[in-house]
Design an enzyme around this catalytic site. Structure first.
Site, PDB file in Angstrom:
ATOM      1  N   ASP A 376      -4.545   6.783  53.704  1.00 15.70           N
ATOM      2  CA  ASP A 376      -3.658   7.918  53.881  1.00 15.70           C
ATOM      3  C   ASP A 376      -2.243   7.710  54.979  1.00 15.70           C
ATOM      4  O   ASP A 376      -2.862   6.528  55.686  1.00 15.70           O
ATOM      5  CB  ASP A 376      -4.576   9.093  54.426  1.00 15.70           C
ATOM      6  CG  ASP A 376      -3.649   9.901  55.121  1.00 15.70           C
ATOM      7  OD1 ASP A 376      -3.683  11.120  54.342  1.00 15.70           O
ATOM      8  OD2 ASP A 376      -3.144  10.288  55.891  1.00 15.70           O
ATOM      9  N   ILE A 377      -1.029   7.604  54.651  1.00 14.72           N
ATOM     10  CA  ILE A 377      -0.218   7.171  55.059  1.00 14.72           C
ATOM     11  C   ILE A 377      -0.382   7.257  56.960  1.00 14.72           C
ATOM     12  O   ILE A 377      -0.534   8.987  56.470  1.00 14.72           O
ATOM     13  CB  ILE A 377       1.399   7.280  54.316  1.00 14.72           C
ATOM     14  CG1 ILE A 377       1.242   6.481  53.220  1.00 14.72           C
ATOM     15  CG2 ILE A 377       2.032   7.248  55.339  1.00 14.72           C
ATOM     16  CD1 ILE A 377       2.194   7.230  51.954  1.00 14.72           C
ATOM     17  N   GLU A 419       0.067  12.722  50.896  1.00 18.14           N
ATOM     18  CA  GLU A 419       0.352  10.913  50.948  1.00 18.14           C
ATOM     19  C   GLU A 419      -1.016  10.607  51.131  1.00 18.14           C
ATOM     20  O   GLU A 419      -1.458   9.326  51.425  1.00 18.14           O
ATOM     21  CB  GLU A 419       0.763  11.291  52.843  1.00 18.14           C
ATOM     22  CG  GLU A 419      -0.656  11.751  53.801  1.00 18.14           C
ATOM     23  CD  GLU A 419      -0.563  13.010  54.276  1.00 18.14           C
ATOM     24  OE1 GLU A 419      -0.430  13.414  54.755  1.00 18.14           O
ATOM     25  OE2 GLU A 419       0.521  13.334  53.246  1.00 18.14           O
TER      26      GLU A 419
END
Length: 509
Positions: A376-377, A419
């Site tokens: 997960d960014i 994301e």
């Protein structure tokens, strides 16, 4: 020319004349029966091809529905095994209620469920739910069968639905966890074949043609079902020409019906193929046989019509060949669109789940270990808010390109959310997986995105888990998701697993 010369082509005696007439008659009869047999074989071949295509599509649609039911079963068992569920059933209270409601809301939104109920021994909800109480029909069925696996069409919602119930706890503290999931269409489109699904009473609950919903599917000669007293019957009558063909509706459309019943029961999948071509050929069988017979006996017009018929058939085959080639090409494009994320060109969630099932099968059969990492960014919403969604899209594409260059050729990077990405590491144990994930973390942190007017630096958090033989797809994803939340809670920009945390501190530009 004398009259005698004019008649020289005629037989000179009665026996020769009779022999010629007999020969022509024999040729005509032979041509007639041969053409009849050839046309009958052609009709049979067309019907057999339609039957095979319809049977394959019905089996494929059945597998899709079984997969949906098995996924609902896995979700129910995972929810029943959660510590928050067991704790609330054992000791209901405000503290255990809040923890359980949080888990139920996450599962409801994460897996697209249509309702989750925790029912007490009296079948009354123990927790409030936005879906309201379960339908009376389901509650009645649950009293008769606590291990409910139910497929119904809910008329007020005009929606086919799977219900699945599983017990939680034991003794006086026993409760029942009931899940509801809406069932989409059969999702199998094919040339000249329509799919429909009936429940245990024969009521059509899913169909390519919405006008067939809430009709009863009953073959001619079959007994009357209780549902037929309340719902109209789909008009089907036997064909007078072909015993395998049925006539549908007021237009008397010829169809071939193939049914497929799953092992667990509760519903049936039916494929209805358009048999119009074979039926029209049966209607014209005598006329075509006459044309072929005239051509075989030397009739000029019969021969001409035969040649034209062959040319028409050749053009038809060429057209059908081109249509089939185009269908194959379109199917390939549809498969590509259905399994690829258009923004990053990464496999999507459906493709990732299919690959997870493949790797789990290799683990169970060949003991090939593998790991998955949920990525997960970090602070992606801040990137979108500060720089705009176009820059956010560039960050996602940059991350996907950089990751594909860093990971091995055998590894799979799939985009499963906004994301959120899933990294699948085949033939990789826990220690190797941590090393590969850390290498990717270092590479991404050290390689910002350079744009014309700005530089965007970013990192990601990851949750790693190694697959076990007893795992299912959902269990594996839930463990990786928990490890990801640990990485976020511990400060982000790191990889967490079930037993180990790797930190990577870097300034984010």
């Amino acid at each position: 020319m004398s009259p005698q010369n004019k008649l020289r082509w005629l037989p000179q005696d009665l026996y020769s004349f009779a022999a010629i007439v007999l020969l022509l008659l024999t040729l005509a009869l032979t041509s007639w029966f041969t053409s009849q047999h050839w046309i009958s074989q052609r009709i049979g071949t067309q019907l057999e091809d339609l039957h095979q295509q319809a049977a394959l599509l019905a089996a494929a649609a059945t597998r899709d529905l079984q997969q949906s039911r098995h996924q609902l079963k896995s979700i129910a068992r995972t929810l029943a095994s959660l510590s928050s569920t067991r704790a609330f059933v054992a000791a209901p209270g405000n503290s255990t209620r809040a923890s359980l409601q949080a888990d139920l809301e996450r599962f409801d939104s994460g897996f697209g469920l249509d309702g989750i109920w925790l029912l007490g021994p009296d079948r009354q909800p123990l927790l409030p739910t936005p879906a309201g109480p379960p339908p009376a029909e389901v509650s009645l069925a649950l009293e008769q069968d606590p291990g409910l696996r139910h497929f119904i069409l809910e008329p007020e919602r005009r929606q086919a639905t799977f219900y699945y119930a599983t017990p939680v706890g034991a003794g006086k503290r026993e409760a029942t966890l009931l899940l509801r999931s809406a069932v989409g269409g059969p999702a199998r489109q094919a040339y000249r074949v329509s799919l429909l699904v009936t429940d245990s009473q024969g009521l059509i609950s899913l169909a390519d043609d919405a006008g067939w919903l809430q009709h009863v599917l009953r073959l001619p000669g079959a007994g009357t079902t209780p549902a037929e007293r309340e719902h109209p019957r789909l008009p089907l009558v036997l064909s007078p020409l072909l015993p395998k063909v049925l006539l549908l509706g007021d237009e008397r459309t010829p169809v071939l019906l193939v049914s497929h019943a799953p092992e667990e029961g509760g519903y049936q999948v039916h494929a209805m193929a358009d048999a119009g071509a074979a039926y029209r050929l049966a209607l014209e069988q005598d006329r075509l046989a006459t044309l072929i017979t005239l051509g075989a006996t030397g009739s000029l017009w019969g021969g001409l019509l035969t040649v034209l018929t062959l040319k028409r058939n050749r053009r038809h085959r060429l057209v059908m060949g081109r249509a089939n080639n185009e269908l194959v090409r379109l199917n390939r494009q549809l498969k590509q669109l259905a399994t690829t994320d258009p923004l990053t060109d990464c496999p999507n969630r459906r493709a990732a789940e299919a690959r997870l099932q493949y790797e789990l099968a290799n683990l169970q059969r060949y003991n090939h270990p593998f790991c998955i990492v949920m990525l997960d960014i970090d602070h992606f919403k801040h990137i979108n808010d500060q720089h705009g969604h176009d820059t956010g899209d560039e960050v996602l594409r940059h991350f996907a390109r950089l990751s594909r260059k860093t990971i091995r050729d055998t590894d799979i990077l799939a985009r499963i959310g906004g994301e959120e990405f899933l990294l699948i590491l085949p033939k990789t144990d826990h220690q190797q997986g941590m090393h590969l994930a850390q290498r990717l973390l270092d590479t991404v942190a050290a390689t910002p995105l350079y744009l014309a007017d700005k530089t965007i630096g970013f990192t990601f958090s990851g949750g790693l888990t190694e697959a076990r033989k007893s795992d299912g797809t959902n269990q594996l994803l839930v463990r990786a998701d928990r490890a990801l939340y640990r990485a976020k809670d511990n400060g982000r920009c790191r990889i967490c697993s079930e037993n180990l945390v790797l930190d990577h501190s870097v300034a984010v530009g």
